[in-house]
Design an enzyme around this catalytic site. Structure first.
Site, mmCIF file in Angstrom:
data_model
loop_
_atom_site.group_PDB
_atom_site.id
_atom_site.type_symbol
_atom_site.label_atom_id
_atom_site.label_comp_id
_atom_site.label_asym_id
_atom_site.label_seq_id
_atom_site.Cartn_x
_atom_site.Cartn_y
_atom_site.Cartn_z
ATOM 1 N N ARG A 153 60.644 9.427 5.957
ATOM 2 C CA ARG A 153 61.990 9.110 6.529
ATOM 3 C C ARG A 153 61.364 7.954 7.460
ATOM 4 N NH1 ARG A 153 66.618 12.838 8.088
ATOM 5 N NH2 ARG A 153 65.879 12.720 10.443
ATOM 6 N N LYS A 181 67.163 6.446 9.515
ATOM 7 C CA LYS A 181 67.612 6.787 11.153
ATOM 8 C C LYS A 181 67.448 5.873 12.315
ATOM 9 C CE LYS A 181 68.040 11.447 12.860
ATOM 10 N NZ LYS A 181 69.357 11.578 12.810
ATOM 11 N N GLU A 233 79.288 11.110 6.172
ATOM 12 C CA GLU A 233 79.008 11.636 7.009
ATOM 13 C C GLU A 233 80.093 12.463 7.480
ATOM 14 O OE1 GLU A 233 75.406 10.677 9.201
ATOM 15 O OE2 GLU A 233 73.803 10.308 7.367
#
Length: 481
Positions: free
Chosen positions: A121, A222, A262
């Site tokens: 990621r 992220k 989210e």
């Protein structure tokens, strides 16, 4: 002096620096330190709960590539005010945990949970932000070394974990807008408990004043800059409506204000009980979106089901007919969480519950049997109450009636069963049937990470050297690279 990780990380020529004369390195690996004494582990929340000992630092420079990384004393970094991370926000971070696990015979080990997914990621984010990609195997080794170096701060089994925070950022000075010519990877650690202490159901507020991400943006990686804009939304939920019990924001999609995305910094799940599909006279399913249910499982799914069946589960029959859903990541507005992926597999292959990632409307969420948030920090946190705030064209706000889910005061049974299985695998109470757990000591040894001789002696002495752990490590300086 061995300063690198070995193959795949760009091991440079061995050098000797003046400040390292008192920090002799050894190729031998230290034993896992026991937990530090006189620490109230149960009092920790999710935060910086201790001044830990060591951090990993590795630097990339244009024209040189990745320089060798190594462990240093946990300390501040000296950055130029023109660094791109300060001026343009060029930064990514990850989050993962190390767990103390008790083995047969009284031995302990230190386990990382699926660190290769964090590495993958982070590289997705590197490609989006034009940061140099990391070597994924080297990243896992660096995380393992950082965990071992801070072994005394790993809580006893069942009392939390050591949280590792890898941060990758543009550390080079640059006034013009563009990617940095120097990049730094830092991995530091802190002992933590869960983000929401005690698995009590929390309250979530949906609203249309703030959005977390948009299609084409950076919501799917992220990126550090994704989080500061959420502070105001979280304050709206916590300060403005705290008396009603709202702990965080459940974001809606920025295009239609219809689909949930989210929950604060965590992924969101809804447990639904879909109606039985209507059938025609010949028994055929009249709804095409259910046709995929009849598709035979792939060989990979059969293998996963066989592995999942090795985990003993009591009371799984009460979950029959339920569906575990989480918002899809197809629009790249939602982070593909490691915990999220693991829970989908647990639901599907251990509990035998239908589980999928798809668009979920806020109306569906209001009808859910159960709901919960998931993440490295949140683990599995049940949701009990939901409410929607609406903003009209003139900026006036109004609140819809609050919806209390079926399990609004105590966690739902499926939520808690998934939490129990996940944490059981992480902490070693259940078998690691999916090969998700990585032994930190073995990885650090295989990667050739060198530890100071003084640290190895301190580890073997127990706490006769308690006050000197931090001084085992040299201090980091960009000038000396």
């Amino acid at each position: 002096l061995g300063l690198g990780l070995g193959a795949g990380v760009g091991l440079a020529a061995t050098v000797t620096r003046p400040h390292e004369s008192q920090h002799h390195l050894t190729a031998s690996q230290p034993a896992l330190s026991p937990p530090a004494p006189h620490v109230r582990w149960d009092s920790f929340g999710f935060g910086l709960n201790a001044d830990t000992d060591a951090m990993w630092v590795q630097v990339w420079r244009e024209g040189e590539g990745w320089l060798p990384g190594r462990l240093y004393q946990r300390s501040r970094l000296a950055l130029d005010p023109a660094a791109t991370v300060i001026n343009y926000g060029q930064a990514l971070f990850e989050g993962l945990k190390a767990y103390r696990r008790n083995l047969d015979g009284g031995k302990e080990t230190l386990a990382l949970f699926r660190p290769e997914l964090n590495a993958q990621r982070m590289n997705e984010g590197c490609r989006r932000l034009l940061l140099p990609e990391i070597d994924e195997e080297g990243f896992v080794t660096a995380c393992a070394a950082t965990a071992m170096a801070n072994g005394r701060w790993v809580p006893p089994q069942g009392k939390g974990a050591l949280y590792l925070r890898p941060v990758l950022f543009g550390s080079g000075a640059k006034l013009g807008v563009g990617p940095s010519r120097e990049v730094t990877l830092v991995i530091y650690a802190s002992p933590v408990n869960t983000y929401f202490k005690n698995p009590r159901p929390i309250g979530l507020l949906m609203q249309d004043r703030y959005y977390r991400a948009t299609p084409g943006g950076v919501g799917g990686v992220k990126y550090a800059g994704n989080y500061a804009p959420t502070f105001a939304a979280s304050r709206l939920a916590r300060a403005g409506l705290r008396e009603a019990g709202y702990d965080e924001i459940l974001y809606l999609d920025a295009r239609k204000d219809t689909y949930v995305e989210e929950a604060g910094a965590a992924n969101f799940f809804a447990v639904l009980r879909p109606e039985r599909p209507k059938r025609g006279l010949l028994g055929f399913n009249l709804y095409s979106n259910h046709a995929k249910d009849a598709e035979p499982p792939s060989p990979e799914e059969e293998m996963m089901r066989a592995r999942g069946s090795a985990i003993p589960v009591e009371g799984a029959e009460e979950f029959a007919g339920l569906e575990v859903c989480t918002p899809t990541t197809d629009r790249k507005t939602i982070l593909d969480g490691v915990t999220r992926r693991s829970l989908l597999d647990i639901a599907k292959y251990v509990l035998g519950v239908k589980a999928e990632a798809r668009d979920i409307t806020y109306e569906e969420v209001m009808e859910a049997e159960e709901a919960f948030c998931s993440g490295t920090g949140a683990v599995v946190t049940p949701v009990g109450r939901l409410r929607r705030m609406r903003t009209d064209a003139d900026g006036n706000e109004s609140l819809d009636p609050e919806v209390q889910l079926k399990h609004c005061t105590t966690p739902g049974p499926l939520t808690m069963k998934m939490r129990e299985i996940l944490m059981g695998i992480q902490e070693g109470r259940l078998p690691d049937v999916f090969d998700w757990v990585v032994d930190a000591k073995q990885v650090a040894r295989a990667g050739g990470v060198a530890f100071p001789t003084s640290f190895c002696r301190a580890t073997h002495r127990g706490y006769a050297y308690y006050g000197g752990y931090k001084s085992c490590w040299p201090r980091f300086s960009y000038r000396e690279l």
